[in-house]
Every structure is written in structure tokens, then in C-alpha cells.
Scaffold this motif. Structure first.
Motif, PDB file in Angstrom:
ATOM      1  N   ALA A 283      46.391  41.216  16.158  1.00 32.79           N
ATOM      2  CA  ALA A 283      46.780  41.079  14.755  1.00 32.79           C
ATOM      3  C   ALA A 283      47.447  42.350  14.240  1.00 32.79           C
ATOM      4  N   SER A 284      46.902  43.511  14.588  1.00 30.74           N
ATOM      5  CA  SER A 284      47.497  44.778  14.144  1.00 30.74           C
ATOM      6  C   SER A 284      48.897  44.956  14.713  1.00 30.74           C
ATOM      7  N   SER A 285      49.047  44.645  16.010  1.00 27.03           N
ATOM      8  CA  SER A 285      50.350  44.800  16.649  1.00 27.03           C
ATOM      9  C   SER A 285      51.387  43.866  16.034  1.00 27.03           C
ATOM     10  N   LEU A 286      50.984  42.632  15.729  1.00 29.03           N
ATOM     11  CA  LEU A 286      51.917  41.674  15.158  1.00 29.03           C
ATOM     12  C   LEU A 286      52.360  42.088  13.753  1.00 29.03           C
ATOM     13  N   LEU A 287      51.439  42.667  12.979  1.00 28.03           N
ATOM     14  CA  LEU A 287      51.792  43.106  11.627  1.00 28.03           C
ATOM     15  C   LEU A 287      52.621  44.390  11.636  1.00 28.03           C
ATOM     16  N   TYR A 288      52.608  45.121  12.758  1.00 32.86           N
ATOM     17  CA  TYR A 288      53.444  46.322  12.865  1.00 32.86           C
ATOM     18  C   TYR A 288      54.920  45.984  13.054  1.00 32.86           C
ATOM     19  N   ILE A 289      55.198  44.803  13.629  1.00 30.41           N
ATOM     20  CA  ILE A 289      56.587  44.475  13.972  1.00 30.41           C
ATOM     21  C   ILE A 289      57.501  44.440  12.746  1.00 30.41           C
ATOM     22  N   PRO A 290      57.158  43.734  11.650  1.00 31.97           N
ATOM     23  CA  PRO A 290      58.067  43.748  10.485  1.00 31.97           C
ATOM     24  C   PRO A 290      58.267  45.141   9.904  1.00 31.97           C
ATOM     25  N   ALA A 291      57.203  45.947   9.866  1.00 34.52           N
ATOM     26  CA  ALA A 291      57.328  47.299   9.329  1.00 34.52           C
ATOM     27  C   ALA A 291      58.236  48.162  10.205  1.00 34.52           C
ATOM     28  N   LEU A 292      58.145  47.993  11.535  1.00 35.44           N
ATOM     29  CA  LEU A 292      59.019  48.755  12.437  1.00 35.44           C
ATOM     30  C   LEU A 292      60.471  48.336  12.268  1.00 35.44           C
ATOM     31  N   VAL A 293      60.708  47.022  12.156  1.00 38.36           N
ATOM     32  CA  VAL A 293      62.078  46.535  11.965  1.00 38.36           C
ATOM     33  C   VAL A 293      62.652  47.072  10.662  1.00 38.36           C
ATOM     34  N   ALA A 294      61.850  47.064   9.593  1.00 38.05           N
ATOM     35  CA  ALA A 294      62.325  47.568   8.303  1.00 38.05           C
ATOM     36  C   ALA A 294      62.586  49.061   8.352  1.00 38.05           C
ATOM     37  N   GLN A 295      61.773  49.789   9.136  1.00 39.54           N
ATOM     38  CA  GLN A 295      61.949  51.242   9.197  1.00 39.54           C
ATOM     39  C   GLN A 295      63.235  51.627   9.913  1.00 39.54           C
ATOM     40  N   PHE A 296      63.611  50.862  10.935  1.00 40.64           N
ATOM     41  CA  PHE A 296      64.799  51.214  11.709  1.00 40.64           C
ATOM     42  C   PHE A 296      66.079  50.609  11.146  1.00 40.64           C
ATOM     43  N   SER A 297      65.975  49.723  10.167  1.00 39.57           N
ATOM     44  CA  SER A 297      67.174  49.123   9.594  1.00 39.57           C
ATOM     45  C   SER A 297      67.760  50.039   8.520  1.00 39.57           C
ATOM     46  N   SER A 298      69.063  50.068   8.472  1.00 41.81           N
ATOM     47  CA  SER A 298      69.739  50.903   7.479  1.00 41.81           C
ATOM     48  C   SER A 298      70.013  50.105   6.217  1.00 41.81           C
ATOM     49  N   GLY A 299      70.241  50.800   5.126  1.00 41.69           N
ATOM     50  CA  GLY A 299      70.508  50.133   3.861  1.00 41.69           C
ATOM     51  C   GLY A 299      69.227  49.778   3.123  1.00 41.69           C
ATOM     52  N   GLN A 300      69.386  49.037   2.042  1.00 35.97           N
ATOM     53  CA  GLN A 300      68.245  48.646   1.214  1.00 35.97           C
ATOM     54  C   GLN A 300      68.417  47.179   0.810  1.00 35.97           C
ATOM     55  N   SER A 301      68.280  46.301   1.804  1.00 31.49           N
ATOM     56  CA  SER A 301      68.444  44.878   1.546  1.00 31.49           C
ATOM     57  C   SER A 301      67.188  44.305   0.900  1.00 31.49           C
ATOM     58  N   GLY A 302      67.276  43.039   0.480  1.00 29.92           N
ATOM     59  CA  GLY A 302      66.161  42.405  -0.198  1.00 29.92           C
ATOM     60  C   GLY A 302      64.957  42.199   0.704  1.00 29.92           C
ATOM     61  N   TRP A 303      65.221  41.742   1.955  1.00 25.08           N
ATOM     62  CA  TRP A 303      64.102  41.501   2.855  1.00 25.08           C
ATOM     63  C   TRP A 303      63.393  42.800   3.235  1.00 25.08           C
ATOM     64  N   LYS A 304      64.150  43.896   3.351  1.00 28.20           N
ATOM     65  CA  LYS A 304      63.525  45.176   3.673  1.00 28.20           C
ATOM     66  C   LYS A 304      62.652  45.649   2.516  1.00 28.20           C
ATOM     67  N   THR A 305      63.141  45.469   1.290  1.00 32.52           N
ATOM     68  CA  THR A 305      62.340  45.855   0.124  1.00 32.52           C
ATOM     69  C   THR A 305      61.065  45.032   0.041  1.00 32.52           C
ATOM     70  N   TRP A 306      61.171  43.734   0.349  1.00 31.71           N
ATOM     71  CA  TRP A 306      59.988  42.878   0.294  1.00 31.71           C
ATOM     72  C   TRP A 306      58.966  43.280   1.346  1.00 31.71           C
ATOM     73  N   ILE A 307      59.439  43.588   2.568  1.00 32.11           N
ATOM     74  CA  ILE A 307      58.512  44.007   3.637  1.00 32.11           C
ATOM     75  C   ILE A 307      57.828  45.319   3.269  1.00 32.11           C
ATOM     76  N   GLU A 308      58.599  46.290   2.752  1.00 31.79           N
ATOM     77  CA  GLU A 308      58.004  47.573   2.385  1.00 31.79           C
ATOM     78  C   GLU A 308      57.004  47.420   1.243  1.00 31.79           C
ATOM     79  N   ALA A 309      57.208  46.422   0.383  1.00 34.78           N
ATOM     80  CA  ALA A 309      56.295  46.230  -0.753  1.00 34.78           C
ATOM     81  C   ALA A 309      55.045  45.448  -0.380  1.00 34.78           C
ATOM     82  N   ASN A 310      55.121  44.600   0.668  1.00 32.06           N
ATOM     83  CA  ASN A 310      53.996  43.700   0.966  1.00 32.06           C
ATOM     84  C   ASN A 310      53.354  43.906   2.329  1.00 32.06           C
ATOM     85  N   LEU A 311      54.117  44.353   3.340  1.00 39.87           N
ATOM     86  CA  LEU A 311      53.592  44.406   4.701  1.00 39.87           C
ATOM     87  C   LEU A 311      53.489  45.810   5.273  1.00 39.87           C
TER      88      LEU A 311
END
Length: 439
Positions: A283-311
Motif C-alpha cells: 500500500a505504501s509503495s502504491l501511494l508513492y507512485i503518484p507523488a513520484l510522478v508529480a515530483q518529476f513532472s515539470s510545470g504546474q498542471s491541474g492533476w499535479k496540483t491535485w496530487i500534491e494537495a491530496n496524495l
């Protein structure tokens, strides 16, 4: 218990095993403090100190299994994590691939072959994880927000990168070798002992950090509260880990020649927590995946903001809910693939065994599946509650603390390994007519 340890050290062969295990532990902790070539040690220390003040790193779970060596980028930075991952993958593939299932049924020779496959997969995963760690450190994403994060690896040439990856892979191979040495010539399971030491090594620093960051009575109130919570959790984990449902099994008498065989009574022990700590890791590893993807993505898109706010924040309601649901799901998933009621029922029928009041064959398999589902529910809920303790434990002191040392994964591993090691020492003491730990 202290008397039993004293008696263990008075026994020559047992003392030799204990001292050998302690020597391996010292070597392992020494390697966890030797930096990888090409890393700026001063810059790493600056970023580690800043990360500890800001609530830790995104790779906190992996750093937990390495005893803090991951964020220090040492030669044992990957620790036992590649071996654990390889073992879990091989265990899952055994259910899917007929060849591996056949090897598992061959006994000791098949187990040795699966162990060899686990070693190869460990090295492959070490290369993959080492490359990812080096790339993360070079990009500065390992310590986001640190002013010298981009200067952790000053030389970014291909040669330096290859040397760093090869060093970490070799370090993983050495850790795997040390663990197998402990298993063969020491006390307990080697990889479990090294995992135990890695987690326990971070306890003193985490406890002192809580005391320093506390506001009540100079931090002593928070410090004492954490200690009390830790003792309560250890008691709860010991109670549940030892709990089991014993299903009675009766074996009918059989006449082979002039001799009578069978007629004995035994039981099938089904643990309440049949899955162990595996669902928490999944469970911990699976929840790390969205946060890692958001951390390595450039820009400030809507999905990245949502992940940083919730996950990303572990104290968010959505994160807590998903974490709990995933733990319950993976608990049932792992139990389903690790315990096969049909196979157990067939083996019982083959050797003349039956559960009193239950017909042999298909009814026995259905009964075992029914009992297993019933005891998995409390086991999975218990795992979810234990894993959420770091988030809610210090809510009364200004929110959850990322440095809370008595996390669910830590306590489950430490208590589990401690109980198994103590049982092994006690069994060897009882073989020598000693009283052991339990009087």
C-alpha cells in the motif's frame, strides 16, 4: 530473560553464533556510513538535516529499510530492499508460473533453485534502483527544496554515474551475502536480522528529534507520550501476532503390513495476521507512485496540483482513506495467493486426514476458505489501524509528526523478527536442558 542471555553466552557454540551475528551487524552498520564515490558528503548532510526538519523525504519508506543509508547515499544505500522486493516477486510468480510452482514442490533442491533466481533478480533490481537513485540525486529531486540539492553529485560524467551504480549494486550483493552468512552460521534469519537493525538504528535519533521539536515541558511530554504509545503498540502487536485459529485435524489409522500408522491428532494454525507486513509495504509503495510522478513532472498542471494537495501529505483525509483501503485489499490478496485451501484439503485427504465434522475433499477446502476469510477481516483491519498510528498519534500536539518512530511497518517488523529470534535462541537453550526465556 537476562539470565537466559547469560546462559546463552556461557554455551560455547551458541556464544560463537551470537558473536558472529553481532560481528556481521557491526560490518553492516559500518557500510551504511561509507559514502558512494562521487557524492559530496557535506552537501548530503546539509540536505538530510533540512529534510529532517521539514518532515522527511518522499523516499522515507525505502530509507527506513536501509537504516538511513539511502538518503546518505552510502555503499549500502539500497539495503535489503532489492532482496525483499525480489523475494515478494518470486513468491507472487510461483502462483502464476507452473515451472516455479513445480520447483517449490520439489523440496530442498527446488527451494535452492528459487533462491538462486531470487539472487539474480536482486542484482537486476539493485541496478535498476541504483540508477534511479543516482538520477534522482543528480537532478536534485532527492531533496526537493534544499539549496544545495543540485550539488550533491558535482561530477555528472557518465563514468562517475556508472561507478556510483556499480558501487551500490556491489553493496547490495554484499548485504545479501552477509544476510546468508547470518542464516547459515549465526542466529535467526539473516535478512530479517539486518532489516531489524536498519529500523532500530533510527529509533534513538527519531525519539530525540521529537523531544527537541516538542513544546510542552521542553518536549518531555511529547517524548513520554511517544514512549507510552510505543509500549502499547508493541503489546498489541505481540498479542495479535501470536493469535491464531487452530483447526483440529484427525488422521485415521492405516494398516501397512503388520504395522498400524496414523491415528494421531494435530491442528492447522491459521494466524490472525496471515499476511504479515506485506500489505503495508504494498500500500505504501502504491501511494508513492503518484507523488513520484508529480515530483518529476515539470510545470504546474491541474492533476499535479491535485496530487500534491491530496496524495502527498500523509495527514490528508483522502490519503488516510486510500491507505487504509489498500492495506485491507492487499491483506486479502496476499492471503489468497499464499494459502491454497484446495491444496491443503487434497494433502489432508491423501494422507487420511480430516477435520472432525467436515467431509474430506471439497467441503474441507470450503470450510478452510470460510475460516480464513473470517480471521483475515480482523487481521486486515488491525494492520490498517497500526499503519495509521504515525498519522494520528501526535494529532493532539499540533499534527502528525513525520519522524514518529513507532510506525506500523517498523513495529510489525521489529516485533516479528524479535519473536522469531527469541524462539530460536530458546529452542537451542531447551535442547541443552536450560529453562530458556519462558519459566
Amino acid at each position: 530473560m537476562l539470565t537466559a542471555f547469560a546462559r546463552a553466552f556461557k554455551t560455547p557454540d551458541l556464544r560463537k553464533k551470537l558473536l558472529f551475528t553481532l560481528g556481521i551487524i557491526v560490518l553492516y552498520r559500518l557500510g551504511a556510513h561509507i559514502p558512494v564515490p562521487g557524492v559530496s558528503y557535506q552537501n548530503v548532510q546539509i540536505c538530510v538535516e533540512q529534510a529532517s526538519k521539514n518532515g522527511g523525504s518522499l523516499l522515507g519508506l525505502v530509507d527506513l529499510f536501509s537504516g538511513g543509508a539511502l538518503l546518505q547515499i552510502t555503499i549500502f544505500a539500497l539495503g535489503v530492499m532489492p532482496y525483499i522486493t525480489a523475494s515478494i516477486i518470486l513468491q507472487l510468480l510461483t502462483v502464476v508460473i507452473p515451472r516455479l510452482e513445480a520447483l517449490k514442490k520439489e523440496g530442498q533442491s527446488g527451494t535452492a533453485k528459487i533462491t538462486q533466481y531470487t539472487r539474480y533478480l536482486t542484482i537486476a533490481l539493485a541496478v535498476l534502483q541504483g540508477t534511479g537513485l543516482v538520477a534522482t540525486a543528480r537532478s536534485g529531486a532527492l531533496f526537493s527544496g534544499c539549496r544545495v540539492a543540485n550539488e550533491i553529485v558535482p561530477d555528472r560524467s557518465i563514468f562517475t554515474t556508472v561507478i556510483m551504480v556499480v558501487t551500490m549494486t556491489a553493496g547490495t550483493a554484499v548485504v545479501m551475502w552477509l544476510g546468508e552468512l547470518v542464516t547459515d552460521r549465526g542466529i535467526g534469519n539473516g535478512m530479517s536480522i539486518l532489516m531489524f537493525i536498519s529500523i532500530a538504528a533510527g529509533f534513538p535519533g527519531a525519539l530525540w528529534a521529537i523531544k527537541k521539536s516538542g513544546n510542552l515541558a521542553g518536549g518531555w511530554i511529547e517524548f513520554g507520550t511517544v514512549i507510552l504509545i510505543g509500549f502499547a503498540m508493541v503489546g498489541l502487536v505481540v498479542f495479535v501476532e501470536q493469535a491464531q485459529r487452530r483447526i483440529p485435524v484427525q488422521y485415521a489409522k492405516r494398516m501397512i503390513g503388520r504395522r498400524s500408522y496414523g491415528g494421531t491428532s494435530t491442528y492447522i494454525p491459521l494466524k490472525v495476521n496471515q499476511a504479515g507486513v506485506i500489505p503495508v509495504i504494498f500500500a505504501s509503495s502504491l501511494l508513492y507512485i503518484p507523488a513520484l510522478v508529480a515530483q518529476f513532472s515539470s510545470g504546474q498542471s491541474g492533476w499535479k496540483t491535485w496530487i500534491e494537495a491530496n496524495l502527498v501529505q500523509p495527514d490528508g483525509p483522502l490519503y488516510i482513506s486510500l491507505y487504509f483501503v489498500l492495506i485491507v485489499f492487499f491483506a486479502f490478496f496476499y492471503v489468497a495467493i499464499s494459502f491454497n485451501p484446495d491444496e491443503v484439503a487434497d494433502n489432508m485427504k491423501k494422507y487420511g486426514g480430516f477435520i472432525p465434522g467436515i467431509r474430506a475433499g471439497r467441503p474441507t477446502a470450503e470450510y478452510l476458505s470460510y475460516v480464513l476469510n473470517r480471521i483475515t477481516w480482523p487481521g486486515s483491519l488491525y494492520l490498517g489501524l497500526i499503519a495509521l498510528v504515525p498519522t494520528v498519534a501526535l494529532a493532539g500536539f499540533g499534527g502528525a509528526n513525520a519522524n514518529f518512530p513507532f510506525g506500523g511497518t517498523s513495529i510489525l517488523i521489529i516485533v516479528g523478527v524479535g519473536l522469531e529470534t527469541v524462539k530460536q535462541i530458546e529452542s537451542q537453550l531447551q535442547q541443552r536442558n536450560y529453562e530458556g526465556f519462558l519459566r
